[in-house]
Design a protein around this motif. Structure first.
Motif, short mmCIF file in Angstrom:
data_model
loop_
_atom_site.label_atom_id
_atom_site.label_comp_id
_atom_site.label_asym_id
_atom_site.label_seq_id
_atom_site.Cartn_x
_atom_site.Cartn_y
_atom_site.Cartn_z
N ASN B 57 1.08 -1.47 0.08
CA ASN B 57 0.34 -0.14 -0.06
C ASN B 57 0.76 1.33 0.36
O ASN B 57 0.42 2.35 -0.76
CB ASN B 57 -0.92 -0.56 1.37
CG ASN B 57 -2.56 -0.85 1.24
OD1 ASN B 57 -2.87 -1.04 -0.60
ND2 ASN B 57 -3.01 -0.62 2.07
N ILE B 58 2.05 1.05 1.01
CA ILE B 58 2.25 2.43 0.68
C ILE B 58 3.05 2.47 -0.87
O ILE B 58 3.99 4.21 -0.66
CB ILE B 58 4.00 1.95 2.16
CG1 ILE B 58 3.32 1.98 3.58
CG2 ILE B 58 5.41 3.32 2.07
CD1 ILE B 58 3.10 3.83 3.98
N LEU B 59 3.72 1.56 -1.25
CA LEU B 59 3.78 1.13 -2.40
C LEU B 59 3.29 2.63 -3.68
O LEU B 59 4.13 3.78 -4.41
CB LEU B 59 4.79 0.53 -3.08
CG LEU B 59 5.35 0.20 -4.64
CD1 LEU B 59 6.29 0.62 -4.27
CD2 LEU B 59 5.34 -1.21 -4.93
N LEU B 60 1.83 2.26 -3.59
CA LEU B 60 0.87 2.72 -4.52
C LEU B 60 0.67 3.94 -3.74
O LEU B 60 0.76 4.77 -4.42
CB LEU B 60 -0.04 2.02 -3.82
CG LEU B 60 -0.56 0.45 -4.21
CD1 LEU B 60 -1.76 0.70 -4.45
CD2 LEU B 60 -0.03 0.56 -5.90
N LEU B 61 1.17 4.56 -2.54
CA LEU B 61 0.74 5.86 -1.86
C LEU B 61 1.81 6.29 -2.19
O LEU B 61 1.25 8.25 -2.34
CB LEU B 61 0.61 5.24 -0.25
CG LEU B 61 -0.77 5.43 0.11
CD1 LEU B 61 -0.30 5.38 1.75
CD2 LEU B 61 -1.48 5.89 -0.03
N SER B 62 3.13 6.03 -2.06
CA SER B 62 4.25 6.78 -2.63
C SER B 62 4.51 7.29 -4.30
O SER B 62 4.21 8.33 -4.47
CB SER B 62 5.50 6.54 -2.75
OG SER B 62 5.62 4.75 -3.07
N PHE B 219 9.41 7.13 -1.02
CA PHE B 219 8.91 5.65 -0.84
C PHE B 219 9.83 5.33 0.50
O PHE B 219 9.21 4.41 0.89
CB PHE B 219 9.59 4.68 -1.99
CG PHE B 219 8.81 3.11 -2.03
CD1 PHE B 219 7.79 2.69 -1.47
CD2 PHE B 219 10.21 2.82 -2.28
CE1 PHE B 219 7.47 1.84 -1.41
CE2 PHE B 219 9.80 1.26 -1.86
CZ PHE B 219 8.66 0.56 -1.49
N ARG B 220 11.10 5.59 -0.10
CA ARG B 220 12.34 4.97 1.58
C ARG B 220 11.93 5.69 3.01
O ARG B 220 11.56 4.92 3.34
CB ARG B 220 13.33 5.44 0.93
CG ARG B 220 14.02 4.58 1.79
CD ARG B 220 16.19 5.49 0.99
NE ARG B 220 16.36 4.86 -0.37
CZ ARG B 220 17.37 5.58 -0.37
NH1 ARG B 220 17.65 6.41 0.05
NH2 ARG B 220 18.03 6.27 -1.79
N TYR B 221 11.14 6.79 2.62
CA TYR B 221 10.98 7.13 4.09
C TYR B 221 9.58 6.49 4.39
O TYR B 221 9.28 6.36 5.73
CB TYR B 221 10.76 8.89 4.38
CG TYR B 221 12.13 9.10 4.07
CD1 TYR B 221 12.84 9.43 5.42
CD2 TYR B 221 12.46 10.39 3.30
CE1 TYR B 221 13.86 9.79 5.78
CE2 TYR B 221 13.46 10.99 3.57
CZ TYR B 221 13.80 10.71 3.79
OH TYR B 221 16.06 11.74 4.41
#
Lengths: 364, 380
Positions: B57-62, B219-221
């Motif tokens: 999900n985080i990947l999509l958000l980024s 994305f990393r953060y």
């Protein structure tokens, strides 16, 4: 303009603070001079199913202390009655010990434990103690002679808990609760005896669920300390062999065979002889070896008797059942374990390692 | 009188702030009660698995943050969905925001009441907490985002304390057995949803896009924030297994705070009180973010997006929330069987919003045929 705004802000904070104290939603009065933070409660059996509660009041201030006792049917009701009798209000936030009479323990203390667990004010670290004899009477007799009676008793318990050194069983509320509620284990508590106006450590009380069923004393208790509690003893006297082992460290290992019918309980002990009054020449390695064997068989015999007693009473303070748990298999039903435990053949094996008193290579 | 500047944008915040916000929005309330629902030791694996799902999900958000729609804020959404749909969506969003805010606030004030002020009416506590939220939110979105630093440094180290429970005599390896599920019950699904719902929170950052300075490192953060949450969840859950054993776990209503009560210190006896009070910073931070989101969303839903934020309007919406919260507290939260309904609702809503929001964003972008490489952010 700006300055006025800043002033207005400051005033509003002061206003809010005043308003808060005036229209206080905090209804409890916690002024320290008006509180009596009791340090312990002593519970014993009263008449007709009632409970006798006593404590020392006032617990802190330098006024003359006195023992107060109430006979009530509910513990918290007792606390309320104390409040009605005494000018300070009781608070349980500083409670350090709960002293339970032996007779009450035999009837089961589950409800008492739950009272303590449900009150967020009461610390989970309070010590639970079983007392043989009349504790109220002891308090009344001793209070004049020893003012900080409760505090010194607490310090003693704390001393032995600190490093978990296993001289005497010390159990706090959290540990008791965990042993009570975990499957394959039964709780235990220290027992203190009152005799001739003195209180002394007597042994360990074994519980089946929440009921006291047996008190193990003297040598049995020492063995229990080695097997379970702390795995260390500074001295272990064995009067039969006229020998004292010092700085005893133990490591236990439990093996259960696949059919769950036999258990081998291995105890490795590292120690040294601190005192000997028998016939043997313990500086002679051969005699020392003999003595070692005697001590070993003596310990095995005694432990066998103790474990047999636990099996008969169906109590498992050593948490032997936990050894049936495996990371990749379904845990056994507790009832099934109890059945197995009763019938289980438990072999005790001591491996004694005594430091030689002389250089064993030297010729005598 | 100067106008209330709630949604002004003078500066943007870098990935560090995003990381803190992801992490703190995931550590709000559910992690405090989670162990009592999870119970079994194999749930450790589920936490890790859901953590990985959350990473997707985080990947999509980024990806979303890298588009210009994100930095355009409201206009970006309008370009993607059209004005009417945005109004409808923000109306639905109001429900999610309210539900989350209610559960966090009511749950936390209940805890404060039980452990700190047992004699105080919990409505007062709700009032005070909401008042502090209002104060922070009044300063505007920028200051509120900046507040996350305070909230993070007041709270993140707490899980380190729980390392205390990882050592004997409290920790026994057998407490973790069996480490793989031997039989699955119907409740296991609930556990997964609960964990997913606890991980939810970062999806609300979508609406704060204009205030973030995003680049390839975002994305990393975001991942760092999420990973820290996984570590915190796993260590707290393992500590509670060690401390209570899985049998007693279901009987303890507030496991993590109860464990806090077991800490001892010669100077401060009730460390749990200090920890709860500090945790309040986090609750106030999340509360003020949600108040702002609520006000913003209600403005969009009312079609008054072009008007500047008004004092009366904002105060009114906070007042409505306060009244709503007190009513819900009296009628639903105080009765345990009804409270469970609200919790379950939040578990469902949280999981749903966390799963759906990033996917909707990405799908909508794909439909519009946006490629992020072609539209680099201008102010990025």
């Amino acid at each position: 303009m700006r300055l006025r705004k800043k002033m207005a802000k400051k005033f509003s904070i002061i206003f809010i603070a005043l308003w808060l104290t005036g229209c206080a939603p905090f209804t409890e009065n916690n002024i320290i001079e008006e509180l009596a933070p009791v340090t312990f409660l002593s519970l014993s059996k009263g008449d007709e199913g009632k409970i006798k509660i006593s404590t020392i009041l006032p617990p802190l201030s330098k006024e003359k202390k006195s023992v107060m006792t109430q006979e009530v049917s509910l513990i918290k009701e007792g606390l309320m009655d104390f409040n009605l009798n005494f000018y300070q209000e009781m608070k349980s936030g500083q409670m350090r010990m709960l002293i339970i009479n032996e007779d009450l323990g035999k009837e089961g203390i589950m409800s008492v434990i739950n009272v303590l667990l449900n009150d967020p004010d009461i610390s989970l670290r309070i010590y639970l103690i079983i007392v043989k004899g009349n504790f109220e009477e002891y308090l009344e007799n001793q209070l004049d002679k020893q003012e900080n009676l409760d505090y010194s008793f607490y310090r003693m318990l704390k001393h032995y808990e600190e490093k978990n050194q296993g001289e005497i069983s010390i159990v706090n509320l959290h540990e008791f609760k965990n042993l009570l509620y975990t499957p394959y284990s039964d709780p235990f508590l220290p027992v203190f005896k009152i005799e001739n106006d003195a209180i002394s450590y007597e042994g360990t009380a074994l519980f089946q669920n929440d009921k006291l069923v047996e008190i193990i004393t003297t040598f049995d208790d020492r063995i229990f300390q080695l097997l379970n509690n702390g795995h260390y003893l500074s001295v272990l006297p064995i009067p039969e062999l006229e020998v004292v082992l010092g700085h005893v460290r133990s490591k236990t290992k439990v093996d259960i065979n696949k059919s769950l019918s036999t258990m081998t309980y291995t105890v490795n002990i590292d120690s040294r002889i601190e005192e000997y009054r028998g016939e043997k020449q313990i500086f002679d390695p051969k005699d020392l070896e003999d003595l070692k064997k005697e001590i070993q068989s003596n310990l095995e015999k005694q432990t066998q008797v103790l474990v047999k007693k636990m099996q008969e009473l169906n109590v498992d303070p050593l948490q032997l059942g936990i050894h049936t748990l495996k990371p990749f298999s379904k845990p056994m039903d507790e009832k099934k374990w109890i059945e197995l435990f009763k019938k289980m053949d438990i072999k005790i094996d001591y491996q004694l390692n005594i430091e030689p008193l002389t250089d064993s290579n030297a010729k005598s | 009188m100067e106008a209330l500047q709630l949604f002004n944008k003078n500066e943007t915040y870098n990935g560090f702030y995003v990381m803190l916000m992801v992490n703190r929005l995931q550590m709000l309330y559910f992690f405090l009660i989670m162990p009592r629902f999870l119970i079994h030791s194999y749930m450790i694996w589920v936490i890790i698995a859901v953590g990985i799902l959350s990473q997707l999900n985080i990947l999509l958000l980024s990806k979303w943050f890298l588009t210009r729609f994100s930095s355009d804020g409201y206009n970006g959404f309008v370009q993607l969905f059209g004005k009417k749909l945005v109004r409808l969506l923000s109306f639905i969003g109001l429900f999610f925001i309210l539900l989350k805010l209610f559960v966090i606030m009511l749950g936390f004030s209940e805890m404060v009441q039980i452990f700190m002020f047992p004699a105080t009416d919990s409505n007062w506590l709700i009032f005070f907490i909401l008042l502090s939220c209002l104060y922070v939110a009044w300063k505007g979105v920028e200051k509120t985002i900046r507040f996350v630093v305070i909230s993070f440094f007041c709270t993140f180290w707490m899980f380190l304390f729980f390392a205390f429970f990882f050592f004997p005599p409290i920790a026994q390896l057998s407490d973790l057995y069996p480490i793989i599920p031997m039989e699955l019950s119907g409740d296991s699904w609930k556990g997964i949803l609960l964990i997913l719902s606890s991980f939810s929170g970062p999806e609300f950052l979508v609406f704060l896009g204009p205030w973030f300075k995003t680049n390839n490192k975002t994305f990393r953060y975001l991942s760092y924030g999420n990973a820290l949450t996984v570590i915190e969840y796993v260590s707290l859950y393992m500590a509670s297994l060690f401390y209570f054993g899985s049998n007693y776990l279901s009987k303890s209503p507030f496991p993590i705070v109860t464990m806090g009560r077991y800490f001892q210190n010669p100077v401060i006896e009730r460390i749990d009180m200090v920890m709860l009070s500090l945790e309040l910073f986090n609750i106030v931070f999340a509360g003020s973010i949600f108040l702002l989101l609520f006000y913003g969303a209600s403005k969009i839903a009312n079609g008054k997006v072009d008007k500047p934020p008004s004092r009366v309007g904002f105060l009114f919406s906070v007042f409505i929330i306060l009244i709503g919260m007190i009513l819900v507290n009296e009628w639903i939260w105080k009765a345990d069987e009804k409270q469970v309904i609200l919790l379950n609702l939040q578990i469902l809503a949280g999981s749903l919003s966390y799963l759906v929001v990033p996917i909707i964003m990405i799908v909508a972008m794909k439909i519009k045929g946006v490629n992020k490489h072609e539209t680099p952010k201008e102010n990025g």
